[in-house]
Design an enzyme around this catalytic site. Sequence first.
Site, short mmCIF file in Angstrom:
data_model
loop_
_atom_site.label_atom_id
_atom_site.label_comp_id
_atom_site.label_asym_id
_atom_site.label_seq_id
_atom_site.Cartn_x
_atom_site.Cartn_y
_atom_site.Cartn_z
N ASP A 206 50.94 -11.82 36.01
CA ASP A 206 49.88 -12.11 37.16
C ASP A 206 49.85 -11.13 38.32
OD1 ASP A 206 48.90 -14.07 35.57
OD2 ASP A 206 49.64 -15.74 36.82
N SER B 33 57.94 -13.36 33.18
CA SER B 33 57.31 -14.67 33.44
C SER B 33 55.82 -14.30 33.57
CB SER B 33 57.71 -15.34 34.67
OG SER B 33 57.38 -14.70 35.80
N LYS B 34 54.98 -15.63 33.52
CA LYS B 34 53.60 -15.43 33.76
C LYS B 34 53.48 -15.00 35.19
CE LYS B 34 49.47 -18.01 33.56
NZ LYS B 34 49.20 -17.74 35.07
N ARG B 35 54.26 -15.28 36.00
CA ARG B 35 53.89 -14.98 37.59
C ARG B 35 53.99 -13.18 37.58
NH1 ARG B 35 57.64 -17.37 41.78
NH2 ARG B 35 57.18 -15.55 42.96
#
Length: 512
Positions: free
Chosen positions: A270, A265-267
């Site tokens: 990041d 995921s983007k999380r």
Amino acid sequence: MEKNVRVRFAPSPTGGLHIGGVRTALYNYLFAKKMGGEMILRIEDTDQTRFVEGAEEYIVEALEWIGIEIDESPANEGQYGPYRQSERKPMYMQYAQQLIDAGHAYYAFDTPEELEEMRERLKAARVPSPQYNAITRMQMKNSLTLPADEVKAKLEAGEPYVIRLKVPRKEEVRINDMVRSWVVVHSSAIDDKVLVKADGMPTYHLANVVDDHLMKITHVIRGEEWLPSAPLHVLLYKYLGWEDTMPQFAHLPLILKPTGNGKLSKRDADKLGFPIFPLDWTNQDGEFSKGYREAGYLPEALTNFLAFLGWSPGNNEEMFDLEALIEAFSVERIGKAGTKFDIDKAKWYNQQYLKEKTNAQLAEFLLPVLQEKNIECSQEKAEAICEMLKERIVFYPELWENGKYFFFEPEEYDAKVIRKKWSATAVDVLGAYAETIKTVEDYNSVSAKEILVNVLEEKGVKMGVVMQSLRVAATGEGMGPDLMSVLATLGAQEVARRIEIAIEKLADQVKD
Ligand code: GLU
């Protein structure tokens, strides 16, 4: 004769294009090119609530950067356009009507409250996932349960309705997926999906199937997250009478977190400090995400890396530029299992492709950065810097970051080297060296060394006693590329100047 291969990449313009989407586009492209077919870009923007301004332009720019050429798209209309679903709205209704007339779809007039009530009721009865389906539809307000004249009256009165697919209660739906082979789903697991919304817009399912048919798509290559929708799509092809020309499906394996524990995921990206989007992207809340391009990844490195996330050529070769990928690609070699995302591998690819660049190509990255900072630099000097640094960098912005000392004298000196090596002897030799080179006409990497050797001989000092101090005086750094090449690029006067500055600045740190 085989049909001409036509594939499509069909993103929804709902935000920055996730790196997994780039892989989907890439696989479609590789397959199309390999088969001598066409690649279509279709913008699936039927869900107006999720539409994001600028997302379509972003997708186009990202594909262009990667090197994916599109044959038909909103910008480059082919004979099956428009290629934006919102502009195709009038086309879909007739197919919904066809399904209604054939008894495969129906009008539903349930209000949101009534739908919620149904869900609550089923939950109370411990139904695990309450659905509008073959059983529950008979208790709802639709054209299957209401008398025909009431339905007619409601439609004429303009009462809001949706159109739902009438999914059969007991039927096996079989999909021959090119990656997974036969996938069998029982129709009882599929709900009566909405095909046309109350605003008259088709949903993804209807628009997607109708468009794939009208655009003569032969192969649907998309992410695994769409596999649950595939049985529904197969039913639609069947009910619309398009079974014979139904595209072949290939559902790509998931891209997993580096730990392998779930979808990336983007999380995760990041948190682990790597980009999730191909290009810089700022979302609607103003949240900025750095892109692969801006982080210094080369498009050929990213495509090579992404191609291997789910596909392999079947041998140990790893370096495949876009052309080689097209040559080697086959859907048969796409794996079923999810692939772990390994950013170190992406970096490794980047390094490999950087090393393959000529100095002139690398200078094209460095020179604009210098120009922006108003730093003068000749082509020759830029190329010399690139030659020295290219083996030592992963990303091209490091050409500037690691090479600042070619333009500015050091502000700080490597403390460890100074502590260990900045001796009275070293200072003596460096001082003499600075004096000598000031008058030298031809200062290059060979003469720079010869002069140093002479000074050392005169003073009876070994090379190892001064080398690190010389590097630190000239660059501030304890390590770096071949020192004599660095000195030659700086030039005799600058080297002499920097040595003198260092001797002065470090006067109180000299060891005996
Ligand atoms: N619009 C869908 C998406 O955003 C397309 C899925 C498909 O390829 O069928 O991914």
